[in-house]
Motif scaffolding. Structure first.
Motif, PDB file in Angstrom:
ATOM      1  N   SER A  44       0.848  -1.202   0.000  1.00  0.00           N
ATOM      2  CA  SER A  44       0.000   0.000   0.000  1.00  0.00           C
ATOM      3  C   SER A  44       0.875   1.240   0.000  1.00  0.00           C
ATOM      4  O   SER A  44       2.101   1.159   0.138  1.00  0.00           O
ATOM      5  N   VAL A  45       0.229   2.393  -0.119  1.00  0.00           N
ATOM      6  CA  VAL A  45       0.973   3.652  -0.156  1.00  0.00           C
ATOM      7  C   VAL A  45       1.770   3.879   1.125  1.00  0.00           C
ATOM      8  O   VAL A  45       2.799   4.557   1.101  1.00  0.00           O
ATOM      9  N   ASN A  46       1.302   3.346   2.235  1.00  0.00           N
ATOM     10  CA  ASN A  46       2.024   3.511   3.499  1.00  0.00           C
ATOM     11  C   ASN A  46       2.793   2.264   3.916  1.00  0.00           C
ATOM     12  O   ASN A  46       3.364   2.223   5.007  1.00  0.00           O
ATOM     13  N   ALA A  47       2.825   1.263   3.072  1.00  0.00           N
ATOM     14  CA  ALA A  47       3.616   0.054   3.322  1.00  0.00           C
ATOM     15  C   ALA A  47       4.128  -0.472   1.977  1.00  0.00           C
ATOM     16  O   ALA A  47       3.692  -1.513   1.490  1.00  0.00           O
ATOM     17  N   PRO A  48       5.078   0.269   1.368  1.00  0.00           N
ATOM     18  CA  PRO A  48       5.535  -0.085   0.019  1.00  0.00           C
ATOM     19  C   PRO A  48       6.758  -0.986  -0.022  1.00  0.00           C
ATOM     20  O   PRO A  48       7.350  -1.173  -1.086  1.00  0.00           O
ATOM     21  N   GLN A  49       7.127  -1.560   1.116  1.00  0.00           N
ATOM     22  CA  GLN A  49       8.391  -2.295   1.180  1.00  0.00           C
ATOM     23  C   GLN A  49       8.473  -3.458   0.198  1.00  0.00           C
ATOM     24  O   GLN A  49       9.562  -3.821  -0.254  1.00  0.00           O
ATOM     25  N   ALA A  50       7.343  -4.061  -0.128  1.00  0.00           N
ATOM     26  CA  ALA A  50       7.376  -5.216  -1.030  1.00  0.00           C
ATOM     27  C   ALA A  50       7.969  -4.875  -2.379  1.00  0.00           C
ATOM     28  O   ALA A  50       8.479  -5.756  -3.081  1.00  0.00           O
ATOM     29  N   ALA A  51       7.925  -3.601  -2.772  1.00  0.00           N
ATOM     30  CA  ALA A  51       8.458  -3.205  -4.079  1.00  0.00           C
ATOM     31  C   ALA A  51       9.975  -3.260  -4.134  1.00  0.00           C
ATOM     32  O   ALA A  51      10.554  -3.282  -5.222  1.00  0.00           O
ATOM     33  N   ARG A  52      10.628  -3.287  -2.981  1.00  0.00           N
ATOM     34  CA  ARG A  52      12.087  -3.264  -2.969  1.00  0.00           C
ATOM     35  C   ARG A  52      12.672  -4.587  -3.436  1.00  0.00           C
ATOM     36  O   ARG A  52      13.636  -4.601  -4.195  1.00  0.00           O
ATOM     37  N   GLU A  53      12.116  -5.690  -2.963  1.00  0.00           N
ATOM     38  CA  GLU A  53      12.711  -6.997  -3.264  1.00  0.00           C
ATOM     39  C   GLU A  53      11.682  -8.039  -3.668  1.00  0.00           C
ATOM     40  O   GLU A  53      11.851  -8.748  -4.666  1.00  0.00           O
ATOM     41  N   LEU A  54      10.606  -8.138  -2.907  1.00  0.00           N
ATOM     42  CA  LEU A  54       9.705  -9.273  -3.080  1.00  0.00           C
ATOM     43  C   LEU A  54       8.949  -9.232  -4.401  1.00  0.00           C
ATOM     44  O   LEU A  54       8.848 -10.252  -5.099  1.00  0.00           O
ATOM     45  N   LEU A  55       8.424  -8.091  -4.777  1.00  0.00           N
ATOM     46  CA  LEU A  55       7.691  -8.025  -6.042  1.00  0.00           C
ATOM     47  C   LEU A  55       8.604  -8.263  -7.250  1.00  0.00           C
ATOM     48  O   LEU A  55       8.241  -9.046  -8.140  1.00  0.00           O
ATOM     49  N   PRO A  56       9.785  -7.645  -7.305  1.00  0.00           N
ATOM     50  CA  PRO A  56      10.687  -7.998  -8.413  1.00  0.00           C
ATOM     51  C   PRO A  56      11.085  -9.476  -8.414  1.00  0.00           C
ATOM     52  O   PRO A  56      11.231 -10.080  -9.479  1.00  0.00           O
ATOM     53  N   LEU A  57      11.247 -10.052  -7.228  1.00  0.00           N
ATOM     54  CA  LEU A  57      11.576 -11.472  -7.139  1.00  0.00           C
ATOM     55  C   LEU A  57      10.467 -12.326  -7.749  1.00  0.00           C
ATOM     56  O   LEU A  57      10.745 -13.302  -8.468  1.00  0.00           O
ATOM     57  N   CYS A  58       9.227 -11.967  -7.477  1.00  0.00           N
ATOM     58  CA  CYS A  58       8.105 -12.725  -8.046  1.00  0.00           C
ATOM     59  C   CYS A  58       8.099 -12.619  -9.565  1.00  0.00           C
ATOM     60  O   CYS A  58       7.784 -13.597 -10.257  1.00  0.00           O
TER      61      CYS A  58
END
Length: 302
Positions: free
Chosen positions: A197-211
């Motif tokens: 979410s806009v206030n919890a964007p951490q997944a964009a750093r590693e996890l989403l690119p990994l997927c």
């Protein structure tokens, strides 16, 4: 609050993902779709959840209203509905409504295993099929990584038996994302489900690119931070650029932020109101947010 380095890292990751082979096509309804990497099957980017919203009594006025919610959802081009056997009876309500509305064939049905032994999981699975009024589901997920070393092999057995078409894992907290990433690296998965979410964007750093690298589809939960984001923007106007990307509400903005990341397959907000369902579906149309717009939101809400 997030450290400035976290905001900058998230923004940098968004920049790296400007192009993707899984980017959008249009469903007949006009909703954007993304493909499941393991099969190429296309799913609409706006889905629905049942936690809280479907925890009602069958036959009640709230139940009747949920029927209108589902009608709006399916007529608007939606298909993905995510539920769980530990959502206070929501799966039973969903199953009854799907049967009454004749929507089972239109629904991409996702549920979960939330058990601490294989015996408990087997009993829970049979109960889920009864509650959902079906003999199979589209996606079976291990809920919040609970006993995943036991339950993921069991889910794969069910997939081999034709009881589910896809398997995956879920979590809902930033603190679980490192373990989710470790599993994505080591286990073959069709899906993960995580918070973003806009206030919890951490997944964009590693996890989403990994997927993206591993060919794993992504469902997004908590795009509204369980409603807390609406409290933060109460009586505040939308950003000046919102109308340029077809955004007419904060709900649409928060959802469009999530689906603007190309690794995201579908976001699954829950609602018990038909008007809100119609509003949420509007987020699933082009244009998506630019990198600069996404970064501005991260900085505003971080």
């Amino acid at each position: 609050m997030y450290a400035r380095r976290d905001v900058l890292r998230a923004g940098a990751a968004l920049g790296l993902l400007a192009a993707s082979p899984w980017l959008h096509a249009r469903a007949a309804s006009g909703l954007l779709t993304r493909t499941i990497p393991s099969t190429g099957e296309a799913l609409p980017v706006i889905g629905a959840g049942t936690s809280g919203s479907f925890e009602v009594e069958a036959g009640s006025p709230q139940y009747q209203q949920l029927g209108a919610v589902l009608r709006a959802f399916f007529e608007g081009g939606g298909s993905v509905i995510d539920t769980s056997p530990n959502y206070g009876g929501a799966d039973s309500i969903l199953g009854q409504l799907l049967e009454e509305g004749g929507w089972h064939k239109q629904c991409f049905l996702a549920t979960k295993i939330a058990a601490d032994s294989q015996a408990d999981a087997q009993a829970q699975w049979q109960g889920s099929l009864r509650s959902l009024r079906t003999d199979k589901v589209d996606l079976l997920q291990i809920h919040n990584l609970r006993d995943w070393q036991t339950q993921l092999p069991y889910a794969r057995e069910l997939k081999q038996q034709g009881k589910t078409r896809y398997v995956g894992i879920t979590h809902y907290l930033n603190s679980g994302q490192d373990e989710v990433a470790r599993i994505v690296r080591s286990e073959p998965l069709d899906f993960i489900q995580i918070n973003y979410s806009v206030n919890a964007p951490q997944a964009a750093r590693e996890l989403l690119p990994l997927c993206q690298d591993k060919g794993v589809a992504v469902l997004i939960n908590r795009a509204f931070d369980d409603g807390r984001l609406f409290a933060r923007v109460k009586d505040q106007p939308l950003p000046g650029w919102a109308s340029e990307v077809g955004i007419g509400s904060w709900a649409q903005l928060f959802l469009k932020f999530a689906i603007s990341h190309p690794a995201v397959t579908t976001v699954i907000p829950a609602t018990s109101r038909p008007d809100r369902q119609l509003d949420q579906l509007k987020a699933g149309h082009t244009p998506l947010l630019s990198q600069a717009q996404q970064q501005a939101l991260i900085e505003q809400f971080g």
